[in-house]
Design an enzyme around this catalytic site. Structure first.
Site, PDB file in Angstrom:
ATOM      1  CD  GLU A 267       4.138   1.264   2.296  1.00 45.55           C
ATOM      2  OE1 GLU A 267       4.464   0.102   2.630  1.00 45.55           O
ATOM      3  OE2 GLU A 267       2.952   1.665   2.328  1.00 45.55           O
ATOM      4  CD  GLU A 296      -0.298  -1.114   8.753  1.00 41.54           C
ATOM      5  OE1 GLU A 296       0.301  -1.954   8.049  1.00 41.54           O
ATOM      6  OE2 GLU A 296      -0.591   0.018   8.349  1.00 41.54           O
TER       7      GLU A 296
HETATM    8 ZN    ZN Z   1       1.169  -0.561   6.199  1.00 42.41          ZN
END
Ligand code: ZN
Length: 500
Positions: A267, A296
């Site tokens: 995160e 991502e």
């Molecule tokens: Zn993620």
């Protein structure tokens, strides 16, 4: 006239910023819902978020926004605005067109179905009963097709679903990339499963307080700025916010201390991207993330390439032991921690629990099913059987029930089709960025052994974060890595980390 003094451009930027502020308020209420909300306040929160969504839709479709855009486009044609403004106007036009072509009635039906769908999905999952959820999925698919028709994607609705999360991504492109990945990945994973390495000893006695201070210490050292962010606890880890207010969450399970740490690092990768975006350009294409796959790539790079490396653990090992001075079973050495962070567990059917060797197989399975659903080749009622068959083929095992199969993920309950591929595209980009970073920044891994991560973060800031949405996933890869997005660097990285 200076670009930033041209009145319609000033107006456009102001309106885009207001939209970002509205989005930020919704995001903060959503964060609070998952971190702090008293159970009795759920309905009130739903009302608050509903009102904000309505205000947002109005602001996105306001005729004054269209007029400002048209005036800027005219000025661009005359050569009166700079290249940066051209990017802002181009992206804002595309967003505006999408917003105005969706009637308010469709937008609110979708919002209602998302919230209703979540509850139906949760019940169906705990009852392990797909048929309860099937009507929601049918309705979401029908809405997605209707939207695709309205936005000019009538003959290829799945492309719209993909493009929503990652501009420029198409089904054909994903199929090509995933085909190459699957060819290399499947035989390698099978061989790895057969070897099934000895399990490292379980980590014991790692209390939540120690986990919390370790997670905070590590993500701060990586470069997450706590003057402009927080780390809290939620059921599922996530990252919310942008610029000067970025919220991270993780969860602390005494028996799984590395989950909370690697979850927080993941995160924080998202969070450092958001902290690296231009605050002055909040809301314009120059100040927002490039897409979900690029997002991502940032979280995976920090989680996998960095925090699962041997060098990282030679710095973090002493930190770990200091956080848990009374751990039962005696102190664990750096090598055991490195092994625990890279544990391969064959036969897993749950995506969110998958190790990095198996993870992409879970994503490819979902991509295959989504494209069949959208093409009409697969009917919703036949989805569970198709899921089980693919699970056997790709993961080596059939689910025992729908909760460990077709009902395991929340995404489809909110109509979030086309989202799963971002995870694997992000893994591919992370590996490709990593390959490039190691060439550009000599001795990078030795930095990690000393707990130094600033050179990597600085490079990502200049090559990715500060670029905003100027380029899509493919353009960004080409510029930074000097090559097309490709499965080979990910396969090479996995073999290097886990063995040939
Ligand atoms: Zn993620």
């Amino acid at each position: 006239m200076n670009t930033h003094e041209f009145p319609p451009y000033v107006e456009l930027r102001g309106r885009l910023r207001r939209l970002a502020v509205l989005g930020g308020v919704s995001g903060l209420l959503g964060w609070d819902e998952q971190v702090n909300l008293p159970p009795g306040a759920a309905a009130r929160r739903g009302e608050q978020l509903g009102l904000l969504a309505e205000l947002s839709h109005t602001a996105q479709t306001e005729p004054a926004l269209g007029l400002a855009l048209a005036a800027c486009e005219k000025e661009l044609e005359r050569g009166g605005l700079d290249a940066e403004a051209a990017t802002v106007v181009r992206v804002a036009r595309a967003d505006y067109e999408r917003a105005v072509r969706i009637p308010a009635e469709l937008a609110s039906e979708k919002a209602r179905l998302c919230s209703e769908g979540y509850h139906v999905w949760a019940e169906a999952r705990s009852a392990r009963d797909f048929l309860r959820f099937a009507p929601v999925l049918e309705r979401h698919l029908a809405l997605a097709r209707r939207e695709a028709g309205l936005l000019g994607f009538g003959d290829r609705p799945y492309d719209l679903a993909l493009d929503r999360h990652d501009p420029g991504v198409t089904e054909a492109k994903v199929a090509e990339l995933f085909g190459a990945l699957r060819e290399g990945l499947v035989p390698w994973v099978r061989a790895l499963d057969l070897r099934s390495a000895a399990k490292p000893p379980a980590l014991q006695g790692c209390n939540a307080e120690g986990q919390r201070s370790l997670a905070r210490r590590v993500v701060e050292r990586l470069g997450f700025d706590f003057e402009r962010g927080r780390l809290d606890v939620s059921l599922h880890p996530f990252c919310e916010g942008s610029g000067s207010d970025v919220r991270l969450t993780t969860r602390y399970e005494v028996a799984r201390p590395l989950d909370s740490l690697l979850g927080a690092v993941h995160e924080a990768g998202h969070g450092m991207y958001e902290q690296g975006l231009s605050e002055a350009e909040a809301g314009t294409a120059l100040g927002v993330a490039a897409g979900m796959a690029v997002h991502e790539s940032q979280s995976r790079l920090w989680e996998n390439q960095v925090a699962r490396s041997r060098e990282f653990w030679s710095w973090c090992g002493p930190e770990f032991r200091a956080a848990f001075p009374e751990s039962a079973g005696g102190p664990v050495d750096d090598e055991a921690l490195f092994a625990a962070a890279n544990l391969i567990e064959p036969g897993g059917l749950i995506r969110v629990e998958a190790d990095e060797a198996h993870y992409n197989l879970h994503v490819m399975l979902r991509f295959e099913l989504e494209r069949r659903l959208f093409s009409g080749e697969l009917a919703v009622r036949d989805l569970p059987a198709a899921w089980d068959e693919l699970a056997e083929e790709m993961l080596g095992r059939r689910p025992q029930h729908a909760a460990e199969g077709v009902l395991q993920d929340v995404h489809w309950s909110g109509g979030a089709f086309g989202y799963f591929p971002s995870y694997t595209l992000g893994n591919m980009l992370a590996a490709q960025l990593w390959q490039t970073a190691k060439v550009r920044l000599q001795g990078l891994e030795r930095d990690f052994a000393r707990g130094e991560f600033g050179r990597l973060l600085g490079w990502l800031r200049s090559e990715v974060h500060t670029r905003g949405r100027r380029e899509n996933l493919f353009e960004l890869t080409r510029r930074v890595c000097g090559a097309e997005l490709d499965a080979a660097p990910l396969l090479a990285y996995l073999r290097e980390r886990h063995g040939p």
